[in-house]
Design an enzyme around this catalytic site. Structure first.
Site, mmCIF file in Angstrom:
data_model
loop_
_atom_site.group_PDB
_atom_site.id
_atom_site.type_symbol
_atom_site.label_atom_id
_atom_site.label_comp_id
_atom_site.label_asym_id
_atom_site.label_seq_id
_atom_site.Cartn_x
_atom_site.Cartn_y
_atom_site.Cartn_z
ATOM 1 N N GLY A 155 -5.150 2.123 -4.675
ATOM 2 C CA GLY A 155 -5.524 2.234 -6.073
ATOM 3 C C GLY A 155 -6.126 1.010 -6.720
ATOM 4 N N VAL B 83 -11.188 0.784 -6.244
ATOM 5 C CA VAL B 83 -12.096 1.435 -7.194
ATOM 6 C C VAL B 83 -11.217 1.999 -8.306
ATOM 7 C CG1 VAL B 83 -13.768 3.320 -7.511
ATOM 8 C CG2 VAL B 83 -13.745 2.037 -5.361
ATOM 9 N N HIS C 45 -7.667 7.802 -6.095
ATOM 10 C CA HIS C 45 -8.085 8.293 -4.781
ATOM 11 C C HIS C 45 -6.974 8.102 -3.770
ATOM 12 C CE1 HIS C 45 -9.216 4.037 -4.897
ATOM 13 N NE2 HIS C 45 -9.170 4.015 -3.568
ATOM 14 N N HIS D 165 -6.320 7.953 0.510
ATOM 15 C CA HIS D 165 -6.940 7.734 1.814
ATOM 16 C C HIS D 165 -6.252 8.646 2.824
ATOM 17 C CE1 HIS D 165 -8.890 3.825 0.732
ATOM 18 N NE2 HIS D 165 -7.899 3.808 -0.156
#
Length: 131
Positions: free
Chosen positions: A86, A89, A93, A95
């Site tokens: 985190g 970017v 998101h 992974h």
């Protein structure tokens, strides 16, 4: 200003998309830890996983789960690891990293992949999803 991931979602920056619906997008990481390393993002830009609204958070893992069998099939990995860092970017998101050992979940192993490598992996993953 829109994040890198929002620009990918909007088609302003190319990405090797694996799966998409109206709320989420899965695409290959350009610096994979291992081949098949996929990022899963909500389409609505939001910085931090744990401040997402409950509905978006609740849908994120089930969407990611749809991609996992394809990653396992194509890469032959034992498991698909899930990481949330985190910080890279400012857009939530996760992974999805093919792994055979816990040591495979290491950002120090990441390397730049070529567009050709990502395209080939993307074709393989999408084909596995279609089966």
């Amino acid at each position: 200003m829109a994040t890198l991931f929002t620009r990918i979602i909007n088609g302003e920056i190319p990405a090797e998309k694996i799966l998409e619906d109206e709320h989420y997008l899965a695409f290959l990481d350009i610096r994979p830890i291992r081949p098949g390393h996929t990022l899963v993002v909500p389409k609505r830009e939001h910085d931090y996983l744990f401040t997402l609204d409950d509905a978006t958070l609740a849908g994120l893992l089930p969407f990611a789960k749809r991609v996992v069998p394809a990653i396992e099939k194509v890469t032959g990995c034992l498991r698909v690891g899930v990481m949330v860092a985190g910080l890279e970017v400012p857009h939530t998101h996760i992974h999805l990293v093919p792994m055979n050992a816990i040591s495979d979940l290491n950002f120090a192993l990441a390397r730049e992949s070529s567009a050709e490598e990502r395209a080939a992996m993307g074709r393989s993953l999408r084909a596995a999803l279609a089966q």
